[in-house]
Scaffold this motif. Structure first.
Motif, short mmCIF file in Angstrom:
data_model
loop_
_atom_site.label_atom_id
_atom_site.label_comp_id
_atom_site.label_asym_id
_atom_site.label_seq_id
_atom_site.Cartn_x
_atom_site.Cartn_y
_atom_site.Cartn_z
N ILE A 65 0.86 -1.18 0.00
CA ILE A 65 0.00 0.00 0.00
C ILE A 65 0.90 1.23 0.00
N ALA A 66 0.83 2.00 -1.07
CA ALA A 66 1.73 3.15 -1.22
C ALA A 66 1.42 4.27 -0.23
N SER A 67 0.15 4.49 0.07
CA SER A 67 -0.24 5.57 0.98
C SER A 67 -1.50 5.17 1.73
N PRO A 68 -1.57 5.50 3.01
CA PRO A 68 -2.78 5.21 3.77
C PRO A 68 -3.87 6.27 3.59
N LEU A 69 -3.58 7.30 2.81
CA LEU A 69 -4.51 8.41 2.62
C LEU A 69 -5.37 8.21 1.38
N LEU A 70 -6.65 8.53 1.50
CA LEU A 70 -7.58 8.41 0.38
C LEU A 70 -8.45 9.66 0.29
N ASP A 71 -8.61 10.18 -0.91
CA ASP A 71 -9.62 11.21 -1.12
C ASP A 71 -11.00 10.56 -1.23
N GLN A 72 -11.03 9.42 -1.92
CA GLN A 72 -12.27 8.67 -2.09
C GLN A 72 -11.98 7.20 -1.81
N ALA A 73 -12.96 6.51 -1.24
CA ALA A 73 -12.82 5.10 -0.91
C ALA A 73 -13.82 4.26 -1.71
N GLN A 74 -13.53 2.99 -1.84
CA GLN A 74 -14.46 2.08 -2.50
C GLN A 74 -15.75 1.95 -1.70
N VAL A 75 -15.63 2.00 -0.37
CA VAL A 75 -16.80 1.87 0.51
C VAL A 75 -16.74 2.97 1.56
N VAL A 76 -17.88 3.61 1.78
CA VAL A 76 -18.04 4.56 2.87
C VAL A 76 -19.13 4.01 3.77
N MET A 77 -18.82 3.88 5.05
CA MET A 77 -19.75 3.35 6.04
C MET A 77 -20.09 4.48 7.02
N LEU A 78 -21.38 4.84 7.10
CA LEU A 78 -21.81 5.95 7.95
C LEU A 78 -22.67 5.45 9.10
N LEU A 79 -22.12 5.50 10.31
CA LEU A 79 -22.89 5.11 11.48
C LEU A 79 -23.82 6.22 11.95
N ASP A 80 -23.57 7.44 11.49
CA ASP A 80 -24.43 8.58 11.79
C ASP A 80 -24.94 9.12 10.46
N SER A 81 -26.21 8.89 10.17
CA SER A 81 -26.76 9.25 8.87
C SER A 81 -26.73 10.75 8.60
N ALA A 82 -26.64 11.57 9.64
CA ALA A 82 -26.56 13.02 9.45
C ALA A 82 -25.29 13.42 8.70
N GLN A 83 -24.33 12.54 8.60
CA GLN A 83 -23.08 12.83 7.91
C GLN A 83 -23.11 12.50 6.43
N PHE A 84 -24.27 12.07 5.93
CA PHE A 84 -24.38 11.65 4.53
C PHE A 84 -23.91 12.75 3.58
N ILE A 85 -24.42 13.95 3.74
CA ILE A 85 -24.07 15.05 2.84
C ILE A 85 -22.56 15.32 2.87
N MET A 86 -22.00 15.26 4.07
CA MET A 86 -20.58 15.54 4.25
C MET A 86 -19.67 14.47 3.60
N PHE A 87 -20.16 13.23 3.49
CA PHE A 87 -19.30 12.14 3.03
C PHE A 87 -19.67 11.57 1.66
N GLU A 88 -20.75 12.01 1.06
CA GLU A 88 -21.14 11.45 -0.23
C GLU A 88 -20.02 11.59 -1.26
N HIS A 89 -19.34 12.71 -1.27
CA HIS A 89 -18.27 12.93 -2.25
C HIS A 89 -17.04 12.05 -1.99
N ARG A 90 -16.99 11.37 -0.84
CA ARG A 90 -15.83 10.55 -0.49
C ARG A 90 -15.91 9.12 -1.03
#
Length: 192
Positions: A65-90
């Motif tokens: 793994i070249a870098s542990p940093l990601l702008d976007q991930a294959q999967v985004v898991m949201l335990l708090d649905s209020a964060q949907f808008i904030m994380f959709e672009h990720r």
């Protein structure tokens, strides 16, 4: 099962401090590590650990793994649905968002990913009598839907982590297993 990009899996988990986001990430990390994968884990949380924004990123791969940093991930898991808008672009195009159903206002700006609205909180409260375990229900659903790590290795990690507290261990195993069941019926929770 919807496997991830060949030999590589990426998941960004987000929620509020105290929801167990970091624990779920650590369980996934250890399960992937014990399956022989290269792994990285990065956690980020606000100054107020409980009640503040919290996230972690887990990457596992057969290759370096070249870098542990990601702008976007294959999967985004949201335990708090209020964060949907904030994380959709990720989430990457073609990726997946697993979001808590309770309170989810999925005003989608994009349609190039799969969205599941999962009733983890409802299951935790109604079937387990507490919000505790919601994180592991979501993790179990992730493992069932995505299929990137073995459920047995996740359970092994839970056993090692909580072996000194049989009551907590059983609650966590039950939550994780309930999530696996939920994931088998994930098509019922697809959001168009």
């Amino acid at each position: 099962m919807a496997g991830q990009n060949g030999s590589r899996g990426e998941v960004l988990m987000a929620g509020i401090g105290g929801m167990g986001v970091l624990v779920a990430g650590q369980v996934l990390l250890e399960a992937a590590f014990h399956s022989g994968k290269q792994v990285t884990y990065i956690a980020s949380y606000g100054f107020a650990r409980r009640g503040g924004l919290c996230e972690c990123t887990v990457i596992h791969s057969d290759d370096k793994i070249a870098s542990p940093l990601l702008d976007q991930a294959q999967v985004v898991m949201l335990l708090d649905s209020a964060q949907f808008i904030m994380f959709e672009h990720r989430v990457r195009p073609g990726g997946t968002i697993l979001a808590e159903q309770a309170g989810l206002n999925a005003d989608r700006k994009r349609k190039d990913y799969t969205l599941y609205a999962l009733p983890c909180l409802d299951i935790a409260v109604k079937e387990m009598g507490s919000t505790l375990g919601k994180n592991l229900i979501m993790l179990g659903a992730y493992v069932s839907i995505i299929g990137s790590v073995s459920p047995e290795l996740c359970e092994k990690e839970l056993r090692q982590r909580y072996e000194d507290n049989p009551k907590v261990l059983q609650r966590n195993l039950d939550a994780f297993r309930r999530g696996l069941e939920l994931g088998k019926n994930a098509s019922d929770y697809l959001v168009s």
